[in-house]
Design a protein around this motif. Structure first.
Motif: not given
Length: 211
Positions: A143-144, A150-152, A155-157
């Protein structure tokens, strides 16, 4: 690994005879775990025979780990130790004494069995709990990892969006593009400068006509 023959190998015995003696002694020493059999031997006077007593001393080699691992009834070693004492050999002839020992042996076996089962159940429960903890830790790690991915991606978007907005802001409103040859950079001319250039060109044309 212990060789499958008894202690005190003699030259007059072949290897087959040694193995046969080993089997007989194995069966006999395990019979000593039965108090009723000891009572039977005592009532027939075997424990008064010095040669038989010496034989019981000889059988103590079964207490060695290389031989004891073949015993299915290890309690026989306890009675073998007791038979080394004259007082026990004398008292075992009594039927009441024999019955008391037999009852205590049965109670000990029952207690050992219950204790053994409880230990096995506790070990199985501990192992199951450990497996569940490992599974939870594994699921938490996955999960981590998914959260970090998802966080990465977010940030890219965001970075891509900021880059597009910066490019739009870099091009002035109402400006014109000065196109050059292929492979050359294109210059962006603001609207005010373009008007000045157009004005200069018009003035030059007027002067030429007057001349």
């Amino acid at each position: 690994m212990a060789k499958m023959y008894g202690k005190g190998k003699t030259t007059v015995e072949s290897e087959e005879q040694q193995k046969r003696r080993w089997q007989i002694e194995l069966e006999f020493v395990q019979c000593l775990s039965n108090p009723n059999y000891l009572n039977f031997l005592a009532q027939r006077g075997y424990f008064k025979d010095q040669s038989f007593i010496n034989y019981l001393k000889y059988l103590q080699y079964w207490k060695e780990p290389d031989y004891a691992k073949y015993l299915m009834y290890p309690m026989c070693l306890y009675f073998l130790d007791l038979l080394q004492y004259e007082h026990f050999r004398r008292e075992i002839v009594n039927s009441q004494c024999c019955k008391f020992i037999d009852d205590q042996a049965i109670l000990q076996w029952q207690h050992y069995t219950r204790k053994r089962i409880k230990l096995m159940e506790n070990a199985a429960a501990a192992q199951q709990q450990q497996q569940q903890q490992q599974l939870q830790q594994s699921n938490g790690g996955e999960a981590a990892t998914a959260g970090e991915a998802a966080a990465t991606g977010g940030m890219m978007a965001t970075a891509n969006g900021n880059g597009t907005a910066s490019a739009a802001e870099a091009q002035p409103l109402g400006g014109s593009v000065q196109r050059g040859e292929p492979g050359q950079a294109q210059a962006v001319i603001p609207q005010q400068q373009q008007q000045q250039i157009n004005g200069l060109a018009t003035a030059s044309n007027i002067k030429l006509e007057l001349n």
